[in-house]
Write an enzyme that holds these catalytic residues in place. Structure first.
Site, PDB file in Angstrom:
ATOM      1  N   GLU A 209     -68.343  19.631  36.849  1.00  0.00           N
ATOM      2  CA  GLU A 209     -68.634  18.198  36.857  1.00  0.00           C
ATOM      3  C   GLU A 209     -70.065  17.889  37.286  1.00  0.00           C
ATOM      4  O   GLU A 209     -70.394  16.763  37.641  1.00  0.00           O
ATOM      5  CB  GLU A 209     -67.611  17.473  37.732  1.00  0.00           C
ATOM      6  CG  GLU A 209     -66.205  17.664  37.155  1.00  0.00           C
ATOM      7  CD  GLU A 209     -65.119  16.897  37.874  1.00  0.00           C
ATOM      8  OE1 GLU A 209     -65.397  16.314  38.939  1.00  0.00           O
ATOM      9  OE2 GLU A 209     -63.986  16.883  37.364  1.00  0.00           O
ATOM     10  N   LYS A 342     -56.526   8.284  34.522  1.00  0.00           N
ATOM     11  CA  LYS A 342     -57.044   9.224  33.529  1.00  0.00           C
ATOM     12  C   LYS A 342     -56.270   9.012  32.235  1.00  0.00           C
ATOM     13  O   LYS A 342     -55.075   9.280  32.178  1.00  0.00           O
ATOM     14  CB  LYS A 342     -56.858  10.667  34.012  1.00  0.00           C
ATOM     15  CG  LYS A 342     -57.726  11.052  35.204  1.00  0.00           C
ATOM     16  CD  LYS A 342     -57.356  12.428  35.715  1.00  0.00           C
ATOM     17  CE  LYS A 342     -58.343  12.942  36.747  1.00  0.00           C
ATOM     18  NZ  LYS A 342     -57.859  14.184  37.384  1.00  0.00           N
TER      19      LYS A 342
END
Length: 431
Positions: A209, A342
């Protein structure tokens, strides 16, 4: 003008070099929507199914040709001729046709890619940006806000090849007055963190990330080096910048204990790990903790909420998996006080909007999130603004798959001006 005339699915590559599904939805007016499904590494066991081929001769078994075939075949046949502006109907058609509880027939990756592509095509047909269309679908037309970012600048756990157990150590630039300023503060702290790590002889390679992934002596040391970087960047910890963590505790939950391998295999009960986290919140201005216990440890989560829930934001990710049935149970039992959102945990835009609404109606906050496997698709930026969710988690200040979302937020803020306030720390539960 918004009738679907063609749907195309294809296999593309995500930020980890693995295949994922991209869909194109074409409307009769010549409008096109393009969207790709993301993919997680630390996944909740109750997430909708991401369909992979399992053919070891292609992409080590991770191909998505079956999901792509579902897009080009049964899904396309079912939605062609339908109105893309009717998002709830498009999603219902696909979910009903799939016919399984967890979208395992076509794959949540197939259904989600088409769902988001349809929304983008519909927005184009209406001559409006995606965030504006999402606000209308959400029943909140014209209501926008810019989200406070949680920037994951030290990666551990499943997101990095290091000895840090806790998966994400994040900064929130709460002293910023605008999203653009928040991004600048995040960038400056990120670069100062590299200097701090280098001075200590530590690795500055980045994880999935975009955050650094050094080997550290303890999980608390991650907070210490971030605190040093914040100060070096000229900011005050607790005033200009607050901290957040994603423990992803399911990943180190073994035989009823929380085992920190990076700290000499220290083992904790649910209560002990809650107090371990509580001690960290006393040492550092941590205002948000995600998945502080295992997804199945509801009794432990109830205890953690009683101990910490009135002081800080407790976010359920693996705990709730963007699923309204599970979230409803959490709300009724008083477990956590925030949900991570999500798209691909549930697999459609309509169900995602329902989860955000349920959370907000119950006084929970909703944090819009990327996955560790991402693409250049920046839809979550529009989702955060269009639902006025208030918070976004989309990685660090490196890797285009992360930065694409920040850049889209900068563009949106410029377009909306005063119509989209940046509320900073006020968006965080308990602050």
């Amino acid at each position: 003008m918004s009738k679907i005339v063609k749907v195309i699915g294809r296999e593309i590559i995500d930020s980890r070099g693995n295949p994922t599904v991209e869909a194109e939805v074409h409307l009769e007016g010549g409008f096109v929507g393009l969207a790709a499904a993301p993919s997680g590494a630390s996944t909740g066991s109750r997430e909708a199914l991401e369909l992979r081929d399992g053919d070891k001769s292609r992409f080590l078994g991770k191909g998505v040709l079956k999901a792509v075939a579902a897009v080009n075949g049964p899904i396309a046949q079912a939605v062609i001729g339908k109105d893309a502006k009717d998002q709830a109907n498009i999603d219902k058609i696909m979910i009903d046709l799939d016919g399984t509880e967890n979208k395992s027939q076509f794959g949540a990756n197939a259904i989600l890619a088409v769902s988001l592509a349809a929304a983008k095509a519909a927005a184009a047909s209406k001559g409006m940006p995606l965030y504006e269309h999402i606000a209308e679908l959400n029943g909140t037309p014209g209501k926008f806000s810019m989200p406070l970012p949680m920037m994951n600048i030290i990666n551990g756990g499943e997101h990095a090849d290091n000895n840090v157990d806790i998966q994400e150590f994040m900064i929130q630039p709460v002293g910023a007055k605008t999203l653009k300023e928040a991004v600048r503060i995040g960038s400056e702290v990120f670069h100062h963190l590299a200097k701090v790590l280098k001075a200590k002889g530590l690795n500055t390679a980045v994880g999935d990330e975009g955050g650094y992934a050094p080997n550290l002596g303890s999980n608390a040391e991650a907070l210490a080096v971030i605190a040093e970087a914040v100060k070096a960047a000229g900011y005050e910890l607790g005033k200009d910048v607050t901290l957040a963590m994603d423990c992803a505790a399911s990943e180190f939950y073994k035989d009823g204990k929380y085992v920190l391998a990076g700290e000499g295999n220290k083992a904790f009960t649910s209560e002990e790990f809650t107090h371990f986290l509580e001690d960290l919140t006393k040492q550092y201005p941590i205002v948000s903790i995600e998945d502080g216990l295992d997804e199945s440890d509801w009794a432990g989560f109830k205890y953690q909420t009683e101990v910490l829930g009135d002081k800080i934001q407790l976010v359920g990710d693996d705990l709730f998996v963007t699923n309204t049935k599970i979230l409803k149970e959490g709300i009724e039992k008083g477990v956590a006080n925030s949900i991570l959102i999500k798209f691909n945990q549930i697999g459609s835009l309509t169900e995602t909007l329902a989860a955000i609404k349920m959370a907000k109606d119950a006084g929970y906050t909703a944090v819009i999130s990327h996955r560790s496997g991402e693409t250049e698709d920046a839809t979550i930026a529009d989702l955060a603004v269009g639902t006025a969710a208030g918070q976004i988690k989309t990685g660090s200040m490196s890797r285009s798959d992360r930065v694409a979302k920040y850049n889209q937020l900068i563009r949106i803020e410029e377009a909306l001006g005063d119509r989209a306030p940046f509320n900073g720390l006020k968006e965080v539960k308990g602050q």
